[in-house]
Design a protein around this motif. Structure first.
Motif, PDB file in Angstrom:
ATOM      1  N   ALA A  82     -21.366  20.202   7.300  1.00  0.00           N
ATOM      2  CA  ALA A  82     -21.030  19.826   8.087  1.00  0.00           C
ATOM      3  C   ALA A  82     -19.958  19.043   8.405  1.00  0.00           C
ATOM      4  N   GLU A  83     -19.117  18.662   9.596  1.00  0.00           N
ATOM      5  CA  GLU A  83     -17.275  18.681  10.025  1.00  0.00           C
ATOM      6  C   GLU A  83     -17.702  17.061   9.019  1.00  0.00           C
ATOM      7  N   ASP A  84     -16.250  17.337   8.072  1.00  0.00           N
ATOM      8  CA  ASP A  84     -15.576  16.743   7.776  1.00  0.00           C
ATOM      9  C   ASP A  84     -15.209  15.622   8.567  1.00  0.00           C
ATOM     10  N   ILE A  85     -15.249  14.073   8.064  1.00  0.00           N
ATOM     11  CA  ILE A  85     -14.762  12.796   8.934  1.00  0.00           C
ATOM     12  C   ILE A  85     -13.422  12.912   8.272  1.00  0.00           C
ATOM     13  N   TYR A  86     -11.914  12.285   9.874  1.00  0.00           N
ATOM     14  CA  TYR A  86     -10.598  11.666   8.957  1.00  0.00           C
ATOM     15  C   TYR A  86     -10.311  10.818   9.542  1.00  0.00           C
ATOM     16  N   ILE A  87     -10.313   9.475   9.043  1.00  0.00           N
ATOM     17  CA  ILE A  87     -10.010   8.336   9.459  1.00  0.00           C
ATOM     18  C   ILE A  87      -8.960   8.383   9.303  1.00  0.00           C
ATOM     19  N   ASP A  88      -7.725   7.843  10.446  1.00  0.00           N
ATOM     20  CA  ASP A  88      -6.531   7.508  10.118  1.00  0.00           C
ATOM     21  C   ASP A  88      -5.908   5.945  10.698  1.00  0.00           C
ATOM     22  N   LEU A  89      -4.441   5.754   9.339  1.00  0.00           N
ATOM     23  CA  LEU A  89      -4.776   4.972   8.966  1.00  0.00           C
ATOM     24  C   LEU A  89      -3.244   4.836   9.243  1.00  0.00           C
ATOM     25  N   PRO A  90      -2.534   3.531   8.728  1.00  0.00           N
ATOM     26  CA  PRO A  90      -0.892   3.188   9.530  1.00  0.00           C
ATOM     27  C   PRO A  90      -0.357   4.053   7.671  1.00  0.00           C
ATOM     28  N   ILE A  91       0.960   4.371   7.480  1.00  0.00           N
ATOM     29  CA  ILE A  91       1.882   4.276   6.934  1.00  0.00           C
ATOM     30  C   ILE A  91       1.606   1.882   6.117  1.00  0.00           C
ATOM     31  N   GLY A  92       1.924   2.439   4.824  1.00  0.00           N
ATOM     32  CA  GLY A  92       1.755   0.887   3.729  1.00  0.00           C
ATOM     33  C   GLY A  92       0.201   0.139   3.705  1.00  0.00           C
ATOM     34  N   THR A  93      -1.038   1.677   3.629  1.00  0.00           N
ATOM     35  CA  THR A  93      -2.186   0.688   3.832  1.00  0.00           C
ATOM     36  C   THR A  93      -2.400   0.234   2.178  1.00  0.00           C
ATOM     37  N   VAL A  94      -3.207  -0.524   2.073  1.00  0.00           N
ATOM     38  CA  VAL A  94      -3.657  -0.014   0.662  1.00  0.00           C
ATOM     39  C   VAL A  94      -5.366  -0.833   1.281  1.00  0.00           C
ATOM     40  N   VAL A  95      -6.435   0.690   0.401  1.00  0.00           N
ATOM     41  CA  VAL A  95      -7.140   0.171   0.364  1.00  0.00           C
ATOM     42  C   VAL A  95      -8.030  -0.470  -0.865  1.00  0.00           C
ATOM     43  N   PHE A  96      -9.679  -0.773  -0.874  1.00  0.00           N
ATOM     44  CA  PHE A  96     -10.419  -2.352  -1.741  1.00  0.00           C
ATOM     45  C   PHE A  96     -11.484  -1.445  -1.305  1.00  0.00           C
ATOM     46  N   LEU A  97     -12.633  -1.295  -2.280  1.00  0.00           N
ATOM     47  CA  LEU A  97     -13.775  -2.067  -1.664  1.00  0.00           C
ATOM     48  C   LEU A  97     -13.747  -2.581  -1.839  1.00  0.00           C
ATOM     49  N   GLU A  98     -14.709  -3.368  -0.818  1.00  0.00           N
ATOM     50  CA  GLU A  98     -15.012  -4.619  -0.148  1.00  0.00           C
ATOM     51  C   GLU A  98     -16.111  -5.066  -1.314  1.00  0.00           C
ATOM     52  N   GLU A  99     -16.801  -4.855  -2.435  1.00  0.00           N
ATOM     53  CA  GLU A  99     -17.552  -5.655  -3.598  1.00  0.00           C
ATOM     54  C   GLU A  99     -17.049  -5.842  -4.389  1.00  0.00           C
TER      55      GLU A  99
END
Length: 419
Positions: A82-99
């Protein structure tokens, strides 16, 4: 619309199942196994892009689901990945797990990518199990399931210099004078409700200035616009602290903001600071400035945006401080979740007694292996039971007192235990 926080859900695809098939062609007697392998499920990547500047596309909780891999087919045909998905985010974004708000990654450069959910591996067809001892295998593997995560996205603006102070201290007027940014200006509190970015040029050099919404006492607890915009200050290398000289007590205003920076943490008090006395065109501002200098005992630059007094002096000071100002890390690799190495026996499985006569086999490794085994055939079922016996499940059940006829569960499959 400026959106700097969003929650999304991402899911990678399941791997395709392997096929059980045999060659049946004219002129090829006893052709043997011919089941192909399944394809890999699609993965989900996060990518830093210059084409987006806010998280407005994710302001409502959104779900990104990658496709599953195709199943294997006859004649040793492999399933398509299957094809991969790319999610574009702006520069400066920090990602956390919600749980658990666990830090995942910090996007600082355009083009930076991060694999957030890996696609499931495709299962092997029965051709892969052919051997000299088993020339006609009737077993195949299922594809591994994909991963599922809910993520918190926080945008922390990348600015070299941040302008801070109480509401109506003159921050927006200042940035409108020294950059091309046309910030909203008004004579009421919280005129600025989103950070404004502008580029200031000093001789042959330029740097980005961010006008932060006004802070008040208790901002670190979320009062006013508090936590909504304090996080944007985290990346600023130099702070311009603007103090209104038309206020009743400028020194107390200064102390209140310093206290909020201290309580928020993130080394904000360690940043180089330029103290600016604003609104020097107001009546009585000179006397208050002299008193303020005695109390603060630091260099204070008086300015007036009406007469443009000393505006260039503030910019030159900021340029000089930026030369030696460090880039403060918002989060580092040390903030990631620590993984402990367990003993091999603890890694494989454990047995939990849910109630009298009912047991459940748990553990990441044993569940992963179970997901691979296709138990729709007798040989597949025999392979599962052989594996469980090999890793010591039978012995463990006997030790904890399981009796013949008790129910044992692993993932979504239940069977009866016999001694």
């Amino acid at each position: 619309m400026f959106i700097d926080r969003a929650i999304i859900e991402v899911r990678s695809g399941k791997g395709g199942d392997g096929r059980i098939a045999f060659r049946r062609e004219r002129g090829v007697p006893k052709g043997g196994p011919a089941g192909g392998n399944g394809g890999r499920g699609g993965s989900v990547y996060l990518r830093c892009s210059k084409t987006t500047t806010t998280l407005v596309n994710y302001r409502h909780s959104r779900t990104f689901i990658a496709d599953d891999g195709e199943n294997g087919d006859i004649k040793n045909q492999y399933g398509h990945a299957a094809e991969d998905i790319y999610i574009d985010l702006p520069i400066g974004t920090v990602v956390f797990l919600e749980e658990n708000h666990q830090f995942i990654c910090d996007f600082k450069e355009v083009g930076q990518t991060y694999l957030i959910c890996k696609g499931g591996r495709g299962g092997r067809g029965n051709s892969a199990f052919k051997s000299s001892r088993n020339k006609c295998p009737k077993i195949a593997e299922n594809g591994l399931p994909g991963e599922r995560k809910r993520l918190i996205l926080e945008l922390k603006l990348l600015a070299d210099v941040g302008v801070i102070g109480l509401p109506n201290a003159g921050k927006s007027t200042f940035i409108s004078c020294v950059t091309n940014c046309k910030a909203e200006i008004g004579d009421y509190a919280f005129t600025t409700i989103v950070p404004n970015l502008g580029v200031a040029k000093v001789e042959d050099e330029s740097f980005v200035i961010a006008d932060m919404p006004g802070l008040i006492k208790g901002a670190h607890l979320g009062k006013g616009l508090g936590l909504m915009f304090l996080r944007h200050i985290e990346r600023c290398r130099v702070l311009i602290h603007m103090v209104d000289m038309s206020s009743e007590n400028p020194y107390q205003d200064y102390l209140d903001i310093k206290e909020e920076l201290k309580n928020y943490g993130m080394h904000l008090l360690d940043r180089p600071e330029i103290i600016v006395a604003s609104k020097m065109d107001e009546e009585g501002s000179e006397e208050k400035l002299e008193e303020f200098k005695k109390q603060v005992q630091k260099e204070v630059i008086p300015i007036s945006c009406i007469t443009e007094e000393n505006l260039d002096r503030v910019l030159y000071k900021a340029k000089d401080l930026l030369k030696d100002a460090p880039i403060w890390p918002v989060y580092s690799e040390e903030d990631k979740e620590e993984v402990f190495n367990l003993d091999e026996e603890e890694k494989i499985f454990d047995i939990v007694k849910k109630k009298e006569g009912y047991y459940e086999i748990v553990g990441d490794r044993v569940i992963r292996t179970y997901n691979l085994i296709n138990i729709s055939t007798d040989e597949g079922m025999l392979r599962l039971l052989t594996y469980l016996n090999k890793i010591g499940v039978d012995q463990k059940l006997h030790e904890i007192g399981a009796q013949t006829g008790d129910t044992v569960k692993i993932a979504d499959f239940e069977f009866e235990y016999y001694e």
